[in-house]
Write an enzyme that holds these catalytic residues in place. Structure first.
Site, PDB file in Angstrom:
ATOM      1  N   ASN A 184      -0.182 -25.601  22.257  1.00 61.18           N
ATOM      2  CA  ASN A 184      -1.234 -26.361  22.590  1.00 61.18           C
ATOM      3  C   ASN A 184      -1.217 -27.585  21.304  1.00 61.18           C
ATOM      4  OD1 ASN A 184      -3.949 -26.900  22.693  1.00 61.18           O
ATOM      5  ND2 ASN A 184      -4.718 -26.305  21.212  1.00 61.18           N
ATOM      6  N   TRP A 185      -0.714 -28.536  22.364  1.00 62.41           N
ATOM      7  CA  TRP A 185      -0.855 -30.262  21.742  1.00 62.41           C
ATOM      8  C   TRP A 185      -1.609 -30.374  21.330  1.00 62.41           C
ATOM      9  CZ3 TRP A 185       4.173 -32.892  24.416  1.00 62.41           C
ATOM     10  CH2 TRP A 185       5.232 -31.807  23.760  1.00 62.41           C
ATOM     11  N   LYS A 186      -2.829 -30.249  21.815  1.00 63.99           N
ATOM     12  CA  LYS A 186      -4.099 -30.830  21.931  1.00 63.99           C
ATOM     13  C   LYS A 186      -3.859 -32.633  22.317  1.00 63.99           C
ATOM     14  CE  LYS A 186      -4.741 -28.096  17.848  1.00 63.99           C
ATOM     15  NZ  LYS A 186      -5.791 -27.233  17.188  1.00 63.99           N
TER      16      LYS A 186
ATOM     17  N   GLU B 192     -11.949 -26.633  19.507  1.00 61.74           N
ATOM     18  CA  GLU B 192     -12.733 -28.272  19.259  1.00 61.74           C
ATOM     19  C   GLU B 192     -13.697 -28.744  20.174  1.00 61.74           C
ATOM     20  OE1 GLU B 192      -7.642 -28.925  18.925  1.00 61.74           O
ATOM     21  OE2 GLU B 192      -8.488 -28.012  17.120  1.00 61.74           O
TER      22      GLU B 192
ATOM     23  N   GLU C 289      -8.473 -17.696  17.921  1.00 66.69           N
ATOM     24  CA  GLU C 289      -8.679 -18.181  16.623  1.00 66.69           C
ATOM     25  C   GLU C 289      -9.771 -18.099  15.893  1.00 66.69           C
ATOM     26  OE1 GLU C 289      -5.533 -20.801  18.727  1.00 66.69           O
ATOM     27  OE2 GLU C 289      -7.335 -21.883  19.116  1.00 66.69           O
TER      28      GLU C 289
ATOM     29  N   GLY D  42      -5.830 -25.251  12.091  1.00 68.51           N
ATOM     30  CA  GLY D  42      -5.244 -26.921  11.245  1.00 68.51           C
ATOM     31  C   GLY D  42      -5.310 -26.201   9.765  1.00 68.51           C
TER      32      GLY D  42
ATOM     33  N   SER E 179      -3.132 -21.974  12.922  1.00 68.39           N
ATOM     34  CA  SER E 179      -2.064 -22.259  11.357  1.00 68.39           C
ATOM     35  C   SER E 179      -0.472 -21.370  11.852  1.00 68.39           C
ATOM     36  CB  SER E 179      -2.903 -22.412   9.641  1.00 68.39           C
ATOM     37  OG  SER E 179      -3.743 -23.174   9.795  1.00 68.39           O
TER      38      SER E 179
ATOM     39  N   GLY F 178      -0.502 -27.127  16.022  1.00 66.60           N
ATOM     40  CA  GLY F 178       0.148 -28.539  14.926  1.00 66.60           C
ATOM     41  C   GLY F 178       2.059 -28.312  15.013  1.00 66.60           C
TER      42      GLY F 178
HETATM   43  P1  PGA Z   1      -3.488 -25.190  14.801  1.00 72.47           P
HETATM   44  O1  PGA Z   1      -3.950 -24.580  16.051  1.00 72.47           O
HETATM   45  O2  PGA Z   1      -2.117 -24.039  14.936  1.00 72.47           O
HETATM   46  O3  PGA Z   1      -2.756 -26.045  14.339  1.00 72.47           O
HETATM   47  O4  PGA Z   1      -4.067 -24.721  14.472  1.00 72.47           O
HETATM   48  C1  PGA Z   1      -4.266 -23.891  16.096  1.00 72.47           C
HETATM   49  C2  PGA Z   1      -5.248 -24.286  17.908  1.00 72.47           C
HETATM   50  O5  PGA Z   1      -6.094 -24.748  17.508  1.00 72.47           O
HETATM   51  O6  PGA Z   1      -4.839 -23.587  19.168  1.00 72.47           O
END
Ligand code: PGA
Length: 240
Positions: free
Chosen positions: A6-8, A97, A164, A170, A201, A223
């Site tokens: 997931n590159w966001k 998010e 999640e 994060g 994470s 991340g």
């Molecule tokens: P993260 O994000 O690995 O940076 O904690 C996971 C996600 O939001 O899908």
């Protein structure tokens, strides 16, 4: 096992240059039959990434969509058909998010239905906040997210659940192994025959602990997925 990147809201056309590392790794990976890799970049990169990953076993997905599957006067929005049209095969829906900024269970339900109608497979995110966890409301929250999110959804077999916990995203924190095993099991009793992934994470260090929890069907990686080396490391270590 699923490994979903997931590159966001990260990534430019230049970011695609590092993908060959993952492609090359995966080509020669002995356990590749056991692995499904899905990259979910921002919508702007779905098309060029799909082109780049053509003739590889790596799949491209999207991160969200508008709930209308038809065209409409919705400035700034993109629907699931449009994402499919540029190469997405999967889509993340219900990420915390987005929930945080007003995406309700009801809206998520509409998005899931429209995505399935467009022929996308859904990565449906659920998870409790720290406050809810402290109040020991985790199962109650998950139950509500699942039942409202999947209300009247017919093709549940095309939906993958990503658990999640909001407090783990994060933050560098992950749930205790026993708790995570228990929660994943709970989710599996609520929605049978569905794959259940963990996200929050995930990194090359904690994957050693996470992989030993034997009811998890894969990982949604934020991340760490932006760094091909870390992403490859996570996959390698899962099978070590
Ligand atoms: P993260 O994000 O690995 O940076 O904690 C996971 C996600 O939001 O899908």
């Amino acid at each position: 096992m699923y490994f979903i990147a997931n590159w966001k809201m990260f990534g430019s056309l230049n970011s695609l240059n590092s993908l060959h590392k993952v492609v090359n790794f995966f080509k020669s990976f002995k356990k590749k039959k056991l692995v499904k890799i899905i990259y979910c970049p921002p919508s702007t990169l779905i098309r060029p990434m799909s082109k780049k990953l053509k003739n590889t076993n790596i799949i491209v997905g999207a991160q969200n969509c508008h709930e209308h599957e038809n065209y409409g006067a919705f400035t700034g929005s993109i629907n699931s058909n449009m994402l499919k049209n540029v190469g997405a095969k999967y889509i993340i829906i219900g990420h915390s998010e987005n929930r945080q900024f007003g995406e309700t269970n009801k809206l998520i339900n509409l998005k899931i239905k429209s995505a399935l109608k467009s022929g996308l497979k859904v990565i449906f995110c659920i998870g409790e906040t720290l406050k809810e966890k402290r109040k020991k409301n985790t199962k109650q929250v998950l139950n509500k997210q699942i039942s409202l999110g999947l209300n009247k959804v017919k093709n549940k077999n095309k939906v993958i659940i990503a658990y999640e916990p909001v407090w783990s995203i994060g933050s560098g924190l992950i749930p205790k192994s026993n708790d995570l095993f228990d929660t994943i099991n709970f989710i599996k009793t609520k929605i049978r025959n569905s794959k259940v992934l963990y996200g929050g994470s995930v990194n090359p260090k904690n994957i050693i602990e996470l992989k030993s929890i034997n009811n998890i069907d894969g990982f949604l990686i934020g991340g760490a997925s932006q760094d091909p080396k870390k992403f490859i490391d996570i996959i390698k270590k899962t099978y070590n």
